[in-house]
Design an enzyme around this catalytic site. Structure first.
Site, PDB file in Angstrom:
ATOM      1  N   SER A  14       0.808  -1.224   0.000  1.00 13.41           N
ATOM      2  CA  SER A  14       0.000   0.000   0.000  1.00 13.41           C
ATOM      3  C   SER A  14       0.840   1.273   0.000  1.00 13.41           C
ATOM      4  O   SER A  14       0.440   2.281  -0.583  1.00 13.41           O
ATOM      5  CB  SER A  14      -0.966   0.000   1.186  1.00 13.41           C
ATOM      6  OG  SER A  14      -0.281  -0.243   2.390  1.00 13.41           O
ATOM      7  N   HIS A  61       1.494   4.897   4.267  1.00 12.80           N
ATOM      8  CA  HIS A  61       0.661   5.473   3.209  1.00 12.80           C
ATOM      9  C   HIS A  61       1.065   6.923   2.938  1.00 12.80           C
ATOM     10  O   HIS A  61       1.233   7.328   1.781  1.00 12.80           O
ATOM     11  CB  HIS A  61      -0.818   5.423   3.610  1.00 12.80           C
ATOM     12  CG  HIS A  61      -1.358   4.034   3.710  1.00 12.80           C
ATOM     13  ND1 HIS A  61      -2.656   3.757   4.078  1.00 12.80           N
ATOM     14  CD2 HIS A  61      -0.772   2.827   3.494  1.00 12.80           C
ATOM     15  CE1 HIS A  61      -2.856   2.456   4.077  1.00 12.80           C
ATOM     16  NE2 HIS A  61      -1.723   1.871   3.727  1.00 12.80           N
TER      17      HIS A  61
END
Length: 486
Positions: free
Chosen positions: A268, A318
């Site tokens: 991610s 992230h």
């Protein structure tokens, strides 16, 4: 052969697999121009060709208007490739041109003529396959004007390769690990502060290809499919891979800078880097309309919201990946456009990198293996806790606290004497451990061996004079011994 269908199907294949894009279409839709800017090639598709006179006209049109064509394209083509769809055979041998630029002419009468133009057997089989997609459907795909639709139509081998690698690793883990416990994820390359600061830098890469569970990999691979295709369609496979890896690395560095307690795995961070790259490209190009920008913002919002409902989400990774994607895209773009801005963004990226290294090594480390042992003990799963202790020692990740926990487990499941034996074995390996000396002092006091207890308490204070708990125990034992001697 259905010329209408194969005409639009061929154009679709050139766009999807050969990195061409639509630049012109005649009003009657019998002639379509495609361009490959990187290879400086033009592909011109024509249907319903009936005579060689039409081909001569096309050839002279290119020769007479080459300067105008170059100006409109913003690059100078080195190859014009004509693909004619006709119902009858025409002599094409006289038309081939090599100067001042190369011109190739191909006549498509039957399917095998089209197959010969394919660079490999797989594409030859695909284009000759008689599927149910109609000419109208292929035409709609070719004429789509939304940039996102165009990018999703493009063949993106690097995106597919990354997805394949992630899925294969997932399947291998399913077959050989059966379930994904924290310690197993650690063993195969999960990212954690403790291991990295002890020299296991490879985890910065390996962790990007590991996932916690099915929902985790499903979410990430769907996101990689969408955002990977968009970025790769714009910048190409190698640059897309560079953005992906550098963003993932920066995301992992930021994760290590703020998180010492948990294991981090997943793609991610790198995927958020691709999203950052897309936003950077929007700012640079100024060609995306409000609708496209809105679509990207909605997609980003959906990803963020969904991630909040998933366990083990690493927000810092992230954020780091997103920032990394923006910066590396700006660095790459301004390298050829504006060297001053290039150096500004490159220096900014390097400053962030150095600051993260300082932060990573400055914060106090925690032995993640000891934490896993404690977690198992809190669940009263002493069998698992004992297994984790043995695993930690065998791997060479043990410290004084590992033996302290081992003694507690043994004292709980077996006997106090055996627990003390574990602490003594630990003390031989870590003689300067205040913790082990303190526990042995407590244990010996419970056995009324105050002199031995005081000896251990003194060693504990000597090794950690700032711990009030150790000092208070030493005072109590001294007072008890003095009272007993009077």
């Amino acid at each position: 052969m259905d010329n209408e269908k194969q005409f639009w199907k061929s154009i679709y294949y050139w766009i999807r697999y050969f990195d061409y894009h639509l630049i012109n279409i005649e009003k009657n839709e019998n002639e379509v121009w495609l361009a490959n800017k990187h290879k400086r090639k033009i592909a011109i598709f024509r249907k319903d060709v009936t005579s060689t006179q039409e081909i001569r006209f096309d050839k002279s049109k290119i020769n007479d208007n080459s300067s105008i064509i170059n100006e409109k394209l913003s690059f100078e083509p080195k190859l014009f490739e004509f693909i004619y769809f006709a119902d009858k055979d025409l002599n094409m041998s006289e038309f081939k041109e090599t100067y001042p630029f190369k011109m190739d002419f191909h006549l498509i009468n039957e399917m095998r003529d089209l197959e010969k133009l394919m660079p490999n057997l797989m594409l030859a089989k695909l284009i000759s396959r008689n599927n149910k997609t109609s000419a109208v459907q292929y035409k709609k795909r070719v004429l789509r004007q939304n940039p996102i639709d165009k990018y999703m139509m493009t063949f993106t081998p690097m995106t597919y390769l990354l997805i394949a690698i992630n899925v294969i690793i997932w399947l291998i883990m399913i077959l050989y690990l059966n379930h994904f416990s924290d310690v197993k994820l650690l063993d195969v390359g999960g990212l954690v502060h403790f291991n990295v600061v002890h020299g296991e830098w490879y985890r910065l890469i390996t962790s990007m290809f590991l996932h916690f569970n099915f929902e985790h990999i499903l979410m990430n691979m769907l996101s990689l499919f969408i955002f990977g295709k968009i970025v790769e369609s714009i910048v190409g496979p190698l640059k897309m891979l560079g953005i992906y890896m550098i963003s993932g690395l920066l995301g992992n560095f930021i994760s290590l800078s703020f998180n010492v307690h948990t294991i981090s795995v997943g793609a991610s961070g790198a995927i958020f880097g691709l999203i950052g790259a897309i936003f950077a490209m929007m700012i640079i190009s100024k060609t995306f309309d409000k609708k496209v920008i809105g679509q990207m913002l909605i997609a980003l919002l959906i990803m963020v919201v969904l991630s909040l409902f998933m366990s083990n989400v690493n927000i810092m990774a992230h954020l780091g990946g997103f920032v990394g994607g923006i910066l590396i895209t700006l660095v790459g773009y301004y390298f050829t456009v504006n060297r001053n801005l290039f150096w500004i963004f490159l220096i900014l990226l390097l400053v962030i990198f150095v600051a993260l290294q300082v932060r990573i090594f400055a914060i106090k480390e925690q032995n993640i293996y000891d934490k896993l042992i404690q977690d198992a003990m809190l669940k009263y799963d002493y069998k698992e806790a004992s297994h984790l202790v043995d695993h930690t020692i065998n791997k060479g990740y043990d410290d004084a606290e590992t033996y302290y926990l081992k003694g507690l487990i043994t004292a709980t499941t077996s006997s106090r004497a055996e627990g003390m034996a574990d602490w003594e074995r630990g003390l031989k390996k870590y003689p300067n451990s205040g913790l082990l000396n303190y526990e042995l002092a407590i244990a010996n006091r419970a056995l009324n061996d105050n002199e031995k207890a005081l000896s251990y308490a003194k060693k504990a204070v000597k090794n950690d004079s700032n711990d009030n708990k150790y000092k208070n125990l030493e005072k109590e034992l001294k007072k008890t011994n003095e009272t007993g001697n009077q």
